[in-house]
Design a protein around this motif. Structure first.
Motif, PDB file in Angstrom:
ATOM      1  N   TYR A 111      74.215 -52.595   4.455  1.00 59.26           N
ATOM      2  CA  TYR A 111      72.778 -52.646   4.689  1.00 59.26           C
ATOM      3  C   TYR A 111      72.027 -51.464   4.068  1.00 59.26           C
ATOM      4  O   TYR A 111      70.894 -51.629   3.606  1.00 59.26           O
ATOM      5  CB  TYR A 111      72.503 -52.683   6.197  1.00 59.26           C
ATOM      6  N   MET A 112      72.643 -50.288   4.075  1.00 63.26           N
ATOM      7  CA  MET A 112      71.915 -49.092   3.644  1.00 63.26           C
ATOM      8  C   MET A 112      71.908 -48.885   2.132  1.00 63.26           C
ATOM      9  O   MET A 112      70.930 -48.372   1.580  1.00 63.26           O
ATOM     10  CB  MET A 112      72.503 -47.849   4.324  1.00 63.26           C
ATOM     11  N   SER A 113      72.999 -49.251   1.448  1.00 60.93           N
ATOM     12  CA  SER A 113      73.094 -48.970   0.009  1.00 60.93           C
ATOM     13  C   SER A 113      72.001 -49.644  -0.816  1.00 60.93           C
ATOM     14  O   SER A 113      71.414 -49.004  -1.699  1.00 60.93           O
ATOM     15  CB  SER A 113      74.477 -49.365  -0.507  1.00 60.93           C
ATOM     16  N   PRO A 114      71.676 -50.936  -0.595  1.00 60.79           N
ATOM     17  CA  PRO A 114      70.574 -51.533  -1.372  1.00 60.79           C
ATOM     18  C   PRO A 114      69.239 -50.831  -1.130  1.00 60.79           C
ATOM     19  O   PRO A 114      68.471 -50.605  -2.070  1.00 60.79           O
ATOM     20  CB  PRO A 114      70.538 -52.979  -0.858  1.00 60.79           C
ATOM     21  N   ILE A 149      81.530 -50.130   7.008  1.00 64.22           N
ATOM     22  CA  ILE A 149      81.325 -51.100   5.931  1.00 64.22           C
ATOM     23  C   ILE A 149      79.984 -51.809   6.087  1.00 64.22           C
ATOM     24  O   ILE A 149      79.229 -51.973   5.124  1.00 64.22           O
ATOM     25  CB  ILE A 149      82.487 -52.115   5.888  1.00 64.22           C
ATOM     26  N   ASN A 150      79.661 -52.251   7.292  1.00 65.27           N
ATOM     27  CA  ASN A 150      78.359 -52.880   7.514  1.00 65.27           C
ATOM     28  C   ASN A 150      77.223 -51.891   7.298  1.00 65.27           C
ATOM     29  O   ASN A 150      76.150 -52.260   6.829  1.00 65.27           O
ATOM     30  CB  ASN A 150      78.289 -53.463   8.931  1.00 65.27           C
ATOM     31  N   THR A 151      77.473 -50.629   7.657  1.00 63.24           N
ATOM     32  CA  THR A 151      76.468 -49.591   7.418  1.00 63.24           C
ATOM     33  C   THR A 151      76.167 -49.481   5.928  1.00 63.24           C
ATOM     34  O   THR A 151      75.012 -49.439   5.503  1.00 63.24           O
ATOM     35  CB  THR A 151      76.952 -48.239   7.957  1.00 63.24           C
ATOM     36  N   VAL A 152      77.237 -49.430   5.115  1.00 64.89           N
ATOM     37  CA  VAL A 152      77.072 -49.345   3.657  1.00 64.89           C
ATOM     38  C   VAL A 152      76.416 -50.618   3.117  1.00 64.89           C
ATOM     39  O   VAL A 152      75.562 -50.565   2.224  1.00 64.89           O
ATOM     40  CB  VAL A 152      78.442 -49.109   2.984  1.00 64.89           C
TER      41      VAL A 152
END
Length: 334
Positions: free
Chosen positions: A196-199, A191-194
């Motif tokens: 930070y990475m999605s934006p 969830i934290n990966t998504v």
């Protein structure tokens, strides 16, 4: 009685976690293929961009609003030095997966994606100079052999889709390796990966999607009737919501199962995706192609088992090297 109830509940929770992970994974793959094939929305960059936007919004709600997971704080410098490069590779991985789905069947794409363990080992060995046990290299033989057999006998073979899926494997492996090296010290979950990475991925992909596919998307809107466009947009956005749910389900299944169970379930998931896609799209599959897919999945399962076994052996060896507390105190007394 209490211990038995805890064990039974743990098993039920693991089964539920695996089933919902399978559901979201298969649903995302099938919906993306449906968008490209049935809706004739042949714009993989735009679809990927919508997925990233939905994932960014979903991760923000989960972490900031619902507070299901605590936010892992990353320094501003690390955002650009570490998160941004991973976001770029993450973006390439998702885009190539959607591009391959446009040109080749789900069954063939999923078989090629099973090549990821091999590309990870090869990249770590050739580029980063990491050494592996000979058993790891031996496990790669059925994976490579199965994919070669499936590729040679694929009735719906498309060189562009094949190359996109293969390079996507390299992107996945690169992301995994970068995560190990760049995020050292940060205990990231999915969830934290998504979050930070999605934006970053949306920012990276937004302009190329607009330039390359913008005119085609406008033409698609003009050529289709209003009710069809509304329902189609609902399906496309729905696939983005499911893509975020898939990332959340990965976090849940990792925390509910063991590493071996996760590996076996992952390979069975590929078989479920292949079976469901064949029932829906009826793409032709030859006998040798099916054999190649099965050999690949068996190789991936065996690879995961060997990696786990070697890891456990290394852990035991490290523990044996640590002196016991009683022995240490006795030595001090001497």
């Amino acid at each position: 009685m209490g211990n038995r109830f805890v064990c039974e509940w743990s098993m039920i929770r693991s089964i539920i976690a695996i089933l919902q992970w399978w559901f979201f994974n298969v649903a995302v793959i099938i919906m993306n293929k449906w968008i490209f094939q049935k809706l004739d929305f042949k714009f993989p960059l735009t679809v990927s961009c919508i997925h990233f936007i939905c994932s960014a919004i979903g991760a923000y709600i989960v972490i900031k609003v619902l507070k299901v997971k605590p936010l892992i704080v990353v320094s501003p410098g690390d955002l650009w030095r570490k998160i941004f490069p991973m976001s770029f590779v993450f973006c390439v991985n998702i885009v190539l997966g959607n591009v391959s789905l446009r040109y080749i069947p789900v069954s063939f794409m999923q078989t090629i994606k099973s090549f990821t363990p091999a590309t990870t080992v090869i990249l770590q060995g050739l580029v980063w100079g990491k050494r592996f046990d000979w058993r790891i290299w031996a496990c790669l033989n059925p994976i490579v052999g199965g994919i070669l057999l499936a590729s040679i006998t694929e009735l719906s073979f498309n060189i562009f889709g094949f190359c996109a899926a293969l390079v996507g494997c390299l992107a996945t492996s690169t992301k995994t390796i970068l995560a190990e090296s760049l995020l050292h010290g940060y205990k990231f979950d999915s969830i934290n990966t998504v979050f930070y990475m999605s934006p970053f991925a949306t920012m990276i992909l937004g302009l190329p999607a607009l330039v390359v596919e913008g005119y085609g998307v406008i033409e698609w809107f003009n050529l289709n009737t209003h009710p069809f466009v509304l329902s189609s947009c609902g399906i496309i956005v729905g696939s983005g919501v499911l893509a975020f749910c898939l990332n959340f389900s990965i976090f849940y299944v990792i925390h509910s199962t063991t590493a071996v169970t996760f590996n076996v379930a992952g390979n069975l998931k590929v078989a479920v995706a292949v079976g469901c896609s064949w029932l829906i799209f009826r793409n032709p599959i030859s006998a040798f192609n099916a054999v190649g897919c099965v050999v690949t999945l068996i190789g991936c399962t065996f690879y995961g088992y060997v990696r786990q076994m070697i890891s456990q052996q290394a852990s035991r060896s490290n523990l044996e090297c640590i002196p016991l507390v009683n022995q240490k105190s006795e030595n001090n007394r001497d």
